[in-house]
Design a protein around this motif. Structure first.
Motif, PDB file in Angstrom:
ATOM      1  N   GLU A   1      -6.953  -4.558  24.269  1.00  0.00           N
ATOM      2  CA  GLU A   1      -5.739  -3.865  23.897  1.00  0.00           C
ATOM      3  C   GLU A   1      -5.020  -3.291  25.100  1.00  0.00           C
ATOM      4  O   GLU A   1      -4.315  -4.013  25.773  1.00  0.00           O
TER       5      GLU A   1
ATOM      6  N   VAL B   1      -7.849  -8.566  28.117  1.00  0.00           N
ATOM      7  CA  VAL B   1      -7.543  -7.269  27.544  1.00  0.00           C
ATOM      8  C   VAL B   1      -8.505  -6.829  26.496  1.00  0.00           C
ATOM      9  O   VAL B   1      -9.050  -7.623  25.754  1.00  0.00           O
TER      10      VAL B   1
ATOM     11  N   ARG C   1       3.998 -15.648  26.900  1.00  0.00           N
ATOM     12  CA  ARG C   1       3.903 -16.066  25.498  1.00  0.00           C
ATOM     13  C   ARG C   1       4.890 -15.251  24.688  1.00  0.00           C
ATOM     14  O   ARG C   1       4.630 -14.094  24.352  1.00  0.00           O
TER      15      ARG C   1
ATOM     16  N   VAL D   1      -3.466 -23.468  16.942  1.00  0.00           N
ATOM     17  CA  VAL D   1      -4.847 -23.913  16.747  1.00  0.00           C
ATOM     18  C   VAL D   1      -5.083 -24.237  15.278  1.00  0.00           C
ATOM     19  O   VAL D   1      -5.693 -25.239  14.930  1.00  0.00           O
ATOM     20  N   ARG D   2      -4.539 -23.398  14.414  1.00  0.00           N
ATOM     21  CA  ARG D   2      -4.721 -23.615  12.977  1.00  0.00           C
ATOM     22  C   ARG D   2      -4.070 -24.896  12.510  1.00  0.00           C
ATOM     23  O   ARG D   2      -4.655 -25.668  11.766  1.00  0.00           O
TER      24      ARG D   2
ATOM     25  N   ALA E   1       5.949  -8.835  18.203  1.00  0.00           N
ATOM     26  CA  ALA E   1       5.219  -8.813  16.940  1.00  0.00           C
ATOM     27  C   ALA E   1       6.151  -8.977  15.754  1.00  0.00           C
ATOM     28  O   ALA E   1       5.746  -9.432  14.706  1.00  0.00           O
TER      29      ALA E   1
ATOM     30  N   ARG F   1      -0.266 -19.085  19.519  1.00  0.00           N
ATOM     31  CA  ARG F   1      -1.483 -19.789  19.852  1.00  0.00           C
ATOM     32  C   ARG F   1      -2.336 -19.973  18.604  1.00  0.00           C
ATOM     33  O   ARG F   1      -2.814 -21.065  18.300  1.00  0.00           O
ATOM     34  N   HIS F   2      -2.490 -18.877  17.924  1.00  0.00           N
ATOM     35  CA  HIS F   2      -3.282 -18.833  16.707  1.00  0.00           C
ATOM     36  C   HIS F   2      -2.766 -19.857  15.704  1.00  0.00           C
ATOM     37  O   HIS F   2      -3.516 -20.664  15.163  1.00  0.00           O
TER      38      HIS F   2
ATOM     39  N   ALA G   1       3.185  -0.191  11.397  1.00  0.00           N
ATOM     40  CA  ALA G   1       2.804  -0.765  12.690  1.00  0.00           C
ATOM     41  C   ALA G   1       3.525  -0.069  13.843  1.00  0.00           C
ATOM     42  O   ALA G   1       2.930   0.255  14.855  1.00  0.00           O
TER      43      ALA G   1
ATOM     44  N   GLY H   1       6.284 -12.048  13.310  1.00  0.00           N
ATOM     45  CA  GLY H   1       5.086 -12.267  12.512  1.00  0.00           C
ATOM     46  C   GLY H   1       4.836 -11.156  11.504  1.00  0.00           C
ATOM     47  O   GLY H   1       4.086 -11.310  10.568  1.00  0.00           O
ATOM     48  N   THR H   2       5.452 -10.016  11.738  1.00  0.00           N
ATOM     49  CA  THR H   2       5.145  -8.873  10.892  1.00  0.00           C
ATOM     50  C   THR H   2       6.246  -8.658   9.867  1.00  0.00           C
ATOM     51  O   THR H   2       7.380  -8.356  10.222  1.00  0.00           O
ATOM     52  N   PRO H   3       5.928  -8.789   8.619  1.00  0.00           N
ATOM     53  CA  PRO H   3       6.912  -8.499   7.582  1.00  0.00           C
ATOM     54  C   PRO H   3       7.274  -7.019   7.626  1.00  0.00           C
ATOM     55  O   PRO H   3       6.544  -6.226   8.208  1.00  0.00           O
TER      56      PRO H   3
ATOM     57  N   PHE I   1       5.909 -15.329  21.623  1.00  0.00           N
ATOM     58  CA  PHE I   1       5.631 -14.918  20.251  1.00  0.00           C
ATOM     59  C   PHE I   1       4.153 -14.631  20.047  1.00  0.00           C
ATOM     60  O   PHE I   1       3.300 -15.390  20.451  1.00  0.00           O
ATOM     61  N   HIS I   2       3.905 -13.515  19.406  1.00  0.00           N
ATOM     62  CA  HIS I   2       2.537 -13.202  19.032  1.00  0.00           C
ATOM     63  C   HIS I   2       2.026 -14.258  18.079  1.00  0.00           C
ATOM     64  O   HIS I   2       2.742 -14.719  17.214  1.00  0.00           O
ATOM     65  N   GLY I   3       0.769 -14.601  18.219  1.00  0.00           N
ATOM     66  CA  GLY I   3       0.165 -15.470  17.236  1.00  0.00           C
ATOM     67  C   GLY I   3       0.594 -16.915  17.333  1.00  0.00           C
ATOM     68  O   GLY I   3       0.204 -17.734  16.520  1.00  0.00           O
TER      69      GLY I   3
END
Lengths: 420, 281
Positions: free
Chosen positions: A64, A62, A75, A85-86, A16, A81-82, A34, A19-21, A77-79
């Motif tokens: 969670e 899942v 995978r 797609v974007r 995470a 995929r996201h 977090a 992706g997480t500042p 890295f989180h996100g």
């Protein structure tokens, strides 16, 4: 078991991280960071319960903590995929817009070439960028303003279709069906046939606007009265209001026309035909169109939220009532502007947003510009055909768009019935 | 068989997990003044009838609380009013000292994750479009929603359309939309109503996993899930709070019987219990 869970949590947190500042900053209200959250949750996570459930729905990995190992497996890295797609969707949107602009350029050039006497594209281009020959003059002074007007009318119709569909949350809503075109026509009939103390340049647009707005509110109120905005209700209300408006308009035309006021003007206008305004009126028309377009982009977020349903829209911070009223005003203004320069042109407002939703998705900040562009292409091309197919006559534009749009509408209805 | 194991396992941690999640703290609701959710004199009228009339209710900043009650008791109304989907006619709702009813809608939308009872978007949006909208509403850092998408295993769904999703997939999307921005308050209106046993359990487990960072107020019909997962239970009857306390108290002294108008039987097993409605009163 617990070690497994911890390992997965750890790797999840590590994944995470990119992706997480830094915690604390990004979540303004953030009471818990977090890291603390996942750390606090993990020891109590009912791993055995989750594990026993895994077999029940293997595909849906899942919720969670049900299968901690799987969330990150393969995978890194989180996100990822996201984001993929974007960006794929953004790239597709860019390509679609680029293509649409090209098609529009071609349609516009075609409109400059089309006429009783056909010109070559080279001729048309030369006439606009200098070299005043007689034929070039015709293109520059006559076809260019007409093509510009047609494009603007089409853009306004496409845009008002997108706005009306968003407000009514109904794919069949469009200026023609929700009565605002009919209302504008009644207003315009009054403006054209009655002697007014003020100049017609002011009376025609204002009465068209008033008529369009009144009719749209009437349809909305009728649909609301019966408790829903579903397709059947909307169509019935729209048909009822349109029928009343048509009767009213015919009555006005019968009683108000006299020898010195020609019905011909009204008739040709009702069947739809582009009338390029001249001089300053052209400037005013284009400025108003640009203004309506800019305002409609401000409606993008409200329309997106309305598309989630009124409850969700309100929960997500939208003043639903205000958004609906503003949208109706804006859609009616667009319809009235289009009607004042192009008469009653059917189905463009219906078709453009449909093509748009198919090609650029449902977000209105993309859908509205695309609908405008698609409408501009449709009307520019249709108008070029209307004035060149049967020389020396001119086919009413409304007839052409209805001929093309009617079947489209039927296919749409058939598709809906199949879906439900 | 698997179902039973789950029940006993899940029955154990009654308190919400995490630092602030000691059962006593949650059930007692003794949070420092000003923090958490404070409801004061909330009234909602519909068709001239008072359908919600709450005197005062105080909830801690984090943890799980269930709202139960018979049909028409005002559960949905309470959540919808707090979530901004409906307007209250009187009262106030302070979240960390700020009144949810009097702040701009967009600000409230960022603070509250709302999971509606029915969600039927009109345009058959793609999942990633819905997530985009959810993200824009919160103004959260972009990574958060990507994480939520991963967490609720939405990877394969992102490019799919809403109407093509199964009930369980829809629930996951809704949860990611509501929880993605890590809102301090989450309101869920019978989120498990359309879900099978496995999915509704997973949803509640997801809530429990996050109960240390947010306050969850969940309307729920299944009393046994309520007593198993929620350390704090608020029972509404005719728009008024008829009970507010822990699951053990709820099962005592005929509280449930009065609220629902049904005689309940309590069946104890291992370290948990279940409630069965036996005869209507």
């Amino acid at each position: 078991m617990s070690r497994d869970g911890k390992g997965a949590q750890g790797s999840a947190a590590a994944g995470a991280a990119p992706g997480t500042p830094p915690s604390g900053k990004p979540i303004p209200r953030g009471s818990v960071s977090a890291g603390a959250a996942s750390g606090g949750a993990s020891p109590e996570a009912p791993v055995p319960g989750g594990a026993s459930l895994e077999g029940a729905a293997p595909g849906s990995a899942v919720f969670e903590n049900a299968a901690p190992g799987r969330a990150t497996g393969g995978r890194p890295f989180h996100g990822d995929r996201h984001a993929r797609v974007r960006s794929a969707s953004a790239a597709r949107t860019r390509a679609v817009f680029l293509g649409a602009f090209l098609v529009f350029a071609i349609a516009f050039l075609f409109a400059l070439c089309a006429g009783h006497v056909w010109s070559s594209p080279a001729e048309a281009l030369r006439s606009i960028f200098g070299e005043g020959r007689e034929k070039a003059n015709l293109i520059y002074l006559w076809r260019l303003p007409r093509a510009v007007t047609a494009a603007a009318v089409g853009a306004l119709l496409g845009l008002s279709g997108a706005v009306f569909q968003g407000i009514f949350r109904n794919p069949l809503a469009e200026p023609w069906l929700v009565g605002s075109s009919g209302g504008a026509a009644v207003g315009a009939t009054l403006a054209l046939l009655l002697p007014w103390p003020v100049s017609q340049e002011i009376v025609l647009p204002s009465l068209s606007f008033a008529g369009a707005l009144g009719a749209a509110f009437l349809v909305l109120a009728l649909a609301r009265l019966s408790g829903s905005l579903d397709t059947a209700t909307l169509l019935l209300a729209g048909i009822a209001v349109s029928a009343i408006l048509t009767a009213l308009r015919s009555f006005l035309m019968m009683t108000l026309s006299s020898d010195n006021l020609s019905l011909q003007v009204v008739m040709s206008w009702l069947m739809g035909s582009i009338q390029a305004p001249d001089g300053t009126r052209m400037t005013v028309f284009l400025c108003l169109s640009a203004l309506v377009f800019a305002l409609s982009l401000l409606m993008a977020r409200p329309l997106d939220l309305l598309g989630l349903g009124e409850s969700m829209a309100a929960a997500w911070g939208l003043n639903v009532r205000r958004a609906v009223v503003l949208g109706l005003i804006l859609g009616s203004a667009a319809a009235a502007l289009a009607v004042s320069a192009g008469g009653m042109v059917a189905f463009v407002g219906l078709a453009a947003p449909h093509v748009g939703r198919f090609l650029v998705g449902t977000r209105h900040r993309r859908l509205i510009p695309f609908s405008a562009l698609a409408g501009a292409v449709l009307v520019t091309a249709a108008d070029a055909l209307a004035r060149s197919l049967l020389p020396p006559g001119e086919i009413p534009l409304g007839l052409l768009t209805a001929l093309a749009g009617g079947p489209f509408f039927l296919v749409l209805l058939a598709g809906r019935n199949r879906a439900t | 068989m698997t179902g039973l194991t789950t029940q006993t396992e899940a029955a154990r941690p009654l308190g919400a997990p995490g630092a602030s999640g000691a059962p006593g703290a949650v059930a007692g609701g003794k949070a420092p003044a000003g923090s958490g959710l404070t409801l004061d004199g909330i009234q909602v009228m519909k068709a001239g009838r008072l359908i919600l009339d709450l005197e005062s209710l105080r909830l801690p900043p984090t943890g799980l609380a269930a709202v139960i009650g018979p049909n028409g008791a005002g559960k949905s109304t309470l959540l919808r009013v707090l979530g901004g989907a409906e307007k209250a006619d009187a009262g106030r709702a302070l979240l960390d000292g700020r009144d949810l009813f009097r702040m701009p809608g967009r600000r409230r939308a960022a603070l509250v994750g709302f999971v509606p009872q029915h969600f039927a978007p009109h345009w058959n949006q793609k999942v990633h479009e819905l997530l985009e909208l959810a993200e824009e509403r919160t103004g959260a850092a972009p990574g958060l929603f990507a994480e939520a998408a991963e967490e609720f295993a939405l990877g394969d769904l992102l490019a799919r359309r809403w109407e093509g999703l199964s009930g369980g997939e829809r629930a996951r999307v809704l949860l990611a939309m509501a929880l993605g921005g890590r809102p301090p308050l989450v309101l869920a209106d019978e989120p498990g109503a359309a879900l099978d046993a496995a999915h509704s359990l997973r949803m509640l487990e997801a809530f429990r996993g996050k109960a240390s960072e947010s306050l969850f107020l969940v309307a729920i019909h299944d009393l046994n899930l309520a007593v198993r997962f929620f350390p704090r239970i608020i029972a509404l009857k005719d728009g008024k709070a008829a009970f507010d306390g822990g699951p053990e108290e709820l099962a005592e002294g005929g509280v449930l019987d009065r609220v629902f108008g049904v005689r309940f039987r309590k069946v104890e097993f291992g370290d948990g219990f279940m409630l069965f409605p036996s005869t209507a009163l």
